[in-house]
Design a protein around this motif. Structure first.
Motif, PDB file in Angstrom:
ATOM      1  N   GLU A   3       0.836  -1.191   0.000  1.00 11.27           N
ATOM      2  CA  GLU A   3       0.000   0.000   0.000  1.00 11.27           C
ATOM      3  C   GLU A   3       0.877   1.249   0.000  1.00 11.27           C
ATOM      4  O   GLU A   3       2.062   1.195   0.317  1.00 11.27           O
ATOM      5  N   ARG A   4       0.263   2.366  -0.357  1.00  8.93           N
ATOM      6  CA  ARG A   4       0.949   3.657  -0.278  1.00  8.93           C
ATOM      7  C   ARG A   4       0.254   4.485   0.791  1.00  8.93           C
ATOM      8  O   ARG A   4      -0.963   4.692   0.736  1.00  8.93           O
ATOM      9  N   ILE A   5       1.026   4.953   1.771  1.00 10.03           N
ATOM     10  CA  ILE A   5       0.481   5.630   2.941  1.00 10.03           C
ATOM     11  C   ILE A   5       1.174   6.978   3.130  1.00 10.03           C
ATOM     12  O   ILE A   5       2.406   7.069   3.099  1.00 10.03           O
ATOM     13  N   LEU A   6       0.374   8.022   3.347  1.00  9.32           N
ATOM     14  CA  LEU A   6       0.901   9.334   3.714  1.00  9.32           C
ATOM     15  C   LEU A   6       0.512   9.611   5.160  1.00  9.32           C
ATOM     16  O   LEU A   6      -0.680   9.610   5.499  1.00  9.32           O
ATOM     17  N   VAL A   7       1.513   9.813   6.007  1.00 11.72           N
ATOM     18  CA  VAL A   7       1.271  10.118   7.412  1.00 11.72           C
ATOM     19  C   VAL A   7       1.565  11.597   7.646  1.00 11.72           C
ATOM     20  O   VAL A   7       2.696  12.054   7.455  1.00 11.72           O
ATOM     21  N   CYS A   8       0.541  12.341   8.043  1.00 22.40           N
ATOM     22  CA  CYS A   8       0.657  13.780   8.291  1.00 22.40           C
ATOM     23  C   CYS A   8       0.491  14.028   9.791  1.00 22.40           C
ATOM     24  O   CYS A   8      -0.478  13.561  10.391  1.00 22.40           O
ATOM     25  N   VAL A   9       1.426  14.767  10.366  1.00 16.79           N
ATOM     26  CA  VAL A   9       1.440  14.970  11.815  1.00 16.79           C
ATOM     27  C   VAL A   9       1.313  16.462  12.119  1.00 16.79           C
ATOM     28  O   VAL A   9       1.972  17.292  11.483  1.00 16.79           O
ATOM     29  N   ALA A  10       0.457  16.797  13.081  1.00 16.84           N
ATOM     30  CA  ALA A  10       0.196  18.191  13.431  1.00 16.84           C
ATOM     31  C   ALA A  10       1.491  18.956  13.664  1.00 16.84           C
ATOM     32  O   ALA A  10       2.436  18.446  14.268  1.00 16.84           O
ATOM     33  N   TRP A  11       1.505  20.212  13.223  1.00 20.11           N
ATOM     34  CA  TRP A  11       2.699  21.047  13.266  1.00 20.11           C
ATOM     35  C   TRP A  11       2.757  21.813  14.591  1.00 20.11           C
ATOM     36  O   TRP A  11       1.890  22.645  14.863  1.00 20.11           O
ATOM     37  N   PRO A  12       3.782  21.579  15.414  1.00 23.24           N
ATOM     38  CA  PRO A  12       3.890  22.355  16.660  1.00 23.24           C
ATOM     39  C   PRO A  12       4.344  23.781  16.380  1.00 23.24           C
ATOM     40  O   PRO A  12       5.148  24.028  15.474  1.00 23.24           O
ATOM     41  N   TYR A  13       3.832  24.715  17.162  1.00 24.62           N
ATOM     42  CA  TYR A  13       4.299  26.092  17.050  1.00 24.62           C
ATOM     43  C   TYR A  13       5.779  26.163  17.444  1.00 24.62           C
ATOM     44  O   TYR A  13       6.194  25.569  18.439  1.00 24.62           O
ATOM     45  N   ALA A  14       6.524  26.941  16.680  1.00 27.35           N
ATOM     46  CA  ALA A  14       7.947  27.128  16.980  1.00 27.35           C
ATOM     47  C   ALA A  14       8.119  28.267  17.975  1.00 27.35           C
ATOM     48  O   ALA A  14       8.792  29.257  17.719  1.00 27.35           O
ATOM     49  N   ASN A  15       7.495  28.115  19.137  1.00 28.37           N
ATOM     50  CA  ASN A  15       7.582  29.166  20.158  1.00 28.37           C
ATOM     51  C   ASN A  15       7.924  28.633  21.542  1.00 28.37           C
ATOM     52  O   ASN A  15       7.938  29.367  22.515  1.00 28.37           O
ATOM     53  N   GLY A  16       8.180  27.329  21.632  1.00 22.88           N
ATOM     54  CA  GLY A  16       8.488  26.742  22.929  1.00 22.88           C
ATOM     55  C   GLY A  16       8.819  25.276  22.782  1.00 22.88           C
ATOM     56  O   GLY A  16       8.597  24.671  21.722  1.00 22.88           O
ATOM     57  N   SER A  17       9.344  24.684  23.839  1.00 24.31           N
ATOM     58  CA  SER A  17       9.757  23.279  23.798  1.00 24.31           C
ATOM     59  C   SER A  17       8.555  22.350  23.685  1.00 24.31           C
ATOM     60  O   SER A  17       7.425  22.692  24.061  1.00 24.31           O
ATOM     61  N   LEU A  18       8.811  21.171  23.180  1.00 23.57           N
ATOM     62  CA  LEU A  18       7.791  20.131  23.099  1.00 23.57           C
ATOM     63  C   LEU A  18       7.500  19.592  24.497  1.00 23.57           C
ATOM     64  O   LEU A  18       8.390  19.512  25.343  1.00 23.57           O
ATOM     65  N   HIS A  19       6.259  19.208  24.731  1.00 19.80           N
ATOM     66  CA  HIS A  19       5.885  18.583  26.001  1.00 19.80           C
ATOM     67  C   HIS A  19       5.188  17.254  25.732  1.00 19.80           C
ATOM     68  O   HIS A  19       4.936  16.891  24.567  1.00 19.80           O
ATOM     69  N   LEU A  20       4.877  16.529  26.788  1.00 21.92           N
ATOM     70  CA  LEU A  20       4.311  15.192  26.621  1.00 21.92           C
ATOM     71  C   LEU A  20       2.947  15.208  25.947  1.00 21.92           C
ATOM     72  O   LEU A  20       2.542  14.209  25.338  1.00 21.92           O
ATOM     73  N   GLY A  21       2.221  16.332  26.036  1.00 23.48           N
ATOM     74  CA  GLY A  21       0.948  16.435  25.327  1.00 23.48           C
ATOM     75  C   GLY A  21       1.126  16.335  23.823  1.00 23.48           C
ATOM     76  O   GLY A  21       0.319  15.692  23.135  1.00 23.48           O
ATOM     77  N   HIS A  22       2.172  16.974  23.304  1.00 23.50           N
ATOM     78  CA  HIS A  22       2.476  16.854  21.870  1.00 23.50           C
ATOM     79  C   HIS A  22       2.741  15.394  21.489  1.00 23.50           C
ATOM     80  O   HIS A  22       2.255  14.904  20.467  1.00 23.50           O
TER      81      HIS A  22
END
Length: 556
Positions: A3-22
């Motif tokens: 199969e051919r699959i495209l996985v798109c992942v929400a873009w985090p704002y570039a204004n702070g570190s990533l957290h576990l919610g992301h």
């Protein structure tokens, strides 16, 4: 057939570190899904990037006395470092601050304008007399007219998920200085969402494979009716509006950011030296596209982005939007403004990645909010990773290595219980295959761990460490059987625990990467040379939970 699959992942704002919610909301489930499909031999790419143009970036820049570009550059590099350490395997993690993205976004804008989906409207827009500038929606805060949350923004209320316009807010205030804004006329382009509402509703009702929460939320939203939404705004940071007289305005970030999935695929295609390869993922009806995100982003991915795709024409609509609910922290709603969060760079500075991946997998907020606590983190690590799965691997390989010259023993004719356990691996592979394909990650890892528990019970019953001195053949049969179970679990657990499973892959005497073997049961043949066994996981002192909770409270 692949199969051919495209996985798109929400873009985090570039204004702070990533957290576990992301991580729990979007990035980990997407990576589990992508790793699984790579094992299956499917053609798959996973794309995302930093949302460079959101007003959170300009707010952060003003707070720190830096340019928005400096903020974006800093967090883009931090994000990339985190993905590498946590094992989040993007094929491309870019930013919306590229010439490629600008060109793709402006092309979408002009096509929608040409086809009549965008129209000019003169609107009354928030203006701060103290700051002397028009206020983008996120620069205005106030009380939500729907749920009465006191901290709603001019674009959306996080408390109830409703999309808003700044005039909707009660007791609105400028986020920068607290002044009550006045309203002045400004001409903007609006997206005529009502024009595609019926097509959207008809399409959504066909998506019976979507999660119930996603389908119900989207259907209810559409049935309540849509209104025109601002497509441009008065701000200097972002993608310029490609229309004469609008040079000082920018495309509204929520429309612009979702275009990033398309622009990122085109950028990836160019990097592969195949500029037209993106069409396989966007213009081929057999390709399935999956969008991973938190529930606060559902409307933008099941309504706004599909509406844009319908208006543009000739591009694939989302196949599935497996949005997760929220992750709370120690019983409280995660809040970046109050610093009530577990920050990913901080976690990775002290702990291994797989224990976090494991906890967030078994506790994934797929259908309801779930909670992260440090006490649960320590318990799961010690009781399940160390004592159950890790102990299974360690005692079997150590006993084998010491007593059979470091090689897999040759079994005789296996008894009924041994053969039944080996047969159970087929059922486990088939069931986890079905669950992972359907984005049921929480249940999939439970099925895998159930087999680990069953293998431990088998070992307790056969006790090869006892019978090795009395009946070497029986011990060989037992250890051979257990090694085959461990080999099977190495495959099914790999999407969740890639670092420890790759380490196990090598300890079992295999070369290369697990992904090279595919999604199948790989027998470890008698006589295969093992590597010297090493623990897969490290037991944590129980005081870690108290120390980390105290650290969290100290920054609150």
């Amino acid at each position: 057939m692949a199969e051919r699959i495209l996985v798109c992942v929400a873009w985090p704002y570039a204004n702070g570190s990533l957290h576990l919610g992301h991580i729990a909301g979007a990035n980990l489930p997407a990576d589990i899904f992508a790793r699984y499909h790579r094992l299956k031999g499917n053609e798959i790419i996973m794309v995302s990037g930093s949302d460079a143009h959101g007003t959170p970036t300009t707010i952060k820049a003003e707070q720190e006395g830096k340019t928005p570009q400096e903020i974006v550059n800093y967090y883009q590099q931090e994000f990339l470092d985190c993905w590498q350490k946590l094992g989040i395997t993007f094929d491309l993690f870019t930013t919306t601050d590229t010439q490629n993205h600008t060109e793709v976004a402006q092309d979408i804008f002009l096509r929608l304008l040409e086809k009549g989906y965008l129209e000019r409207q003169t609107i009354s827009q928030a203006y701060c007399p103290n700051c002397q500038r028009f206020l983008p929606d996120r620069y205005v805060e106030g009380t939500c007219p729907h749920c009465k949350s006191p901290n709603a923004r001019g674009d959306q209320c996080d408390a109830c998920g409703k999309l808003l316009d700044t005039p909707d807010l009660i007791d609105a205030r400028c986020r920068v200085c607290g002044t009550t804004p006045v309203y002045r006329d400004s001409e903007q382009f609006y997206f005529r969402l009502p024009a595609v509402r019926d097509r959207l509703l008809e399409w959504v009702k066909q998506q019976t494979h979507w999660r119930t929460n996603v389908l119900n939320f989207t259907t209810r939203y559409l049935e309540e009716g849509l209104i025109d939404r601002a497509f441009t705004r008065d701000i200097s940071w972002g993608v310029p509006v490609p229309v004469e007289g609008f040079e000082d305005k920018r495309i509204y970030v929520w429309f612009e950011a979702v275009i990033g999935y398309l622009s990122a695929t085109k950028e990836w295609s160019n990097l592969q030296g195949e500029p037209e390869k993106w069409r396989d993922f966007w213009q081929n009806d057999s390709t399935k596209s999956y969008y991973f995100l938190g529930k606060d982003n559902i409307a933008f991915h099941t309504i706004i982005w599909p509406a844009m795709l319908m208006g543009y024409g000739g591009l694939n609509l989302p196949y599935d939007v497996p949005a997760n609910e929220f992750l709370t922290i120690e019983g409280r709603k995660l809040s970046t403004s109050q610093n009530w969060a577990v920050w990913l760079p901080d976690y990775l500075s002290r702990y291994d990645p797989d224990p976090l991946r494991y906890l967030l997998s078994v506790n994934m907020p797929e259908t309801n909010d779930t909670d992260f606590s440090w006490r649960e983190f320590v318990r799961r690590n010690n009781d399940e990773l160390v004592a159950t799965w890790g102990n299974l691997v360690n005692r079997v390989l150590t006993l084998t290595y010491r007593n059979f010259d470091g090689c897999v023993p040759s079994p005789g004719e296996l008894d009924e219980s041994s053969q039944a356990l080996i047969n159970a691996t087929d059922a486990t592979l088939a069931r986890t295959d079905e669950l992972l394909y359907g984005c049921h990650f929480k249940e999939a890892i439970k099925v895998a761990m159930d087999l680990a528990h069953e293998a431990n019970r088998y070992l307790d019953k056969t006790a090869p460490w006892k019978v090795i001195h009395e009946d070497r053949k029986a011990a060989a049969d037992s250890l051979y059987t257990a090694i085959q179970i461990i080999s099977a679990l190495r495959t099914v657990l790999y999407p969740f625990l890639p670092f420890s499973c790759q380490k196990l892959h090598e300890m079992l005497g295999f070369n290369g990467n697990i992904e090279d073997q595919g999604w199948n049961l790989q027998t470890v043949p008698p006589g295969q040379k093992l590597q010297s066994p090493q623990p897969l996981f490290t037991k944590l002192d129980e005081k870690v939970a108290d120390e980390e909770y105290a650290r969290l409270r100290a920054t609150d």
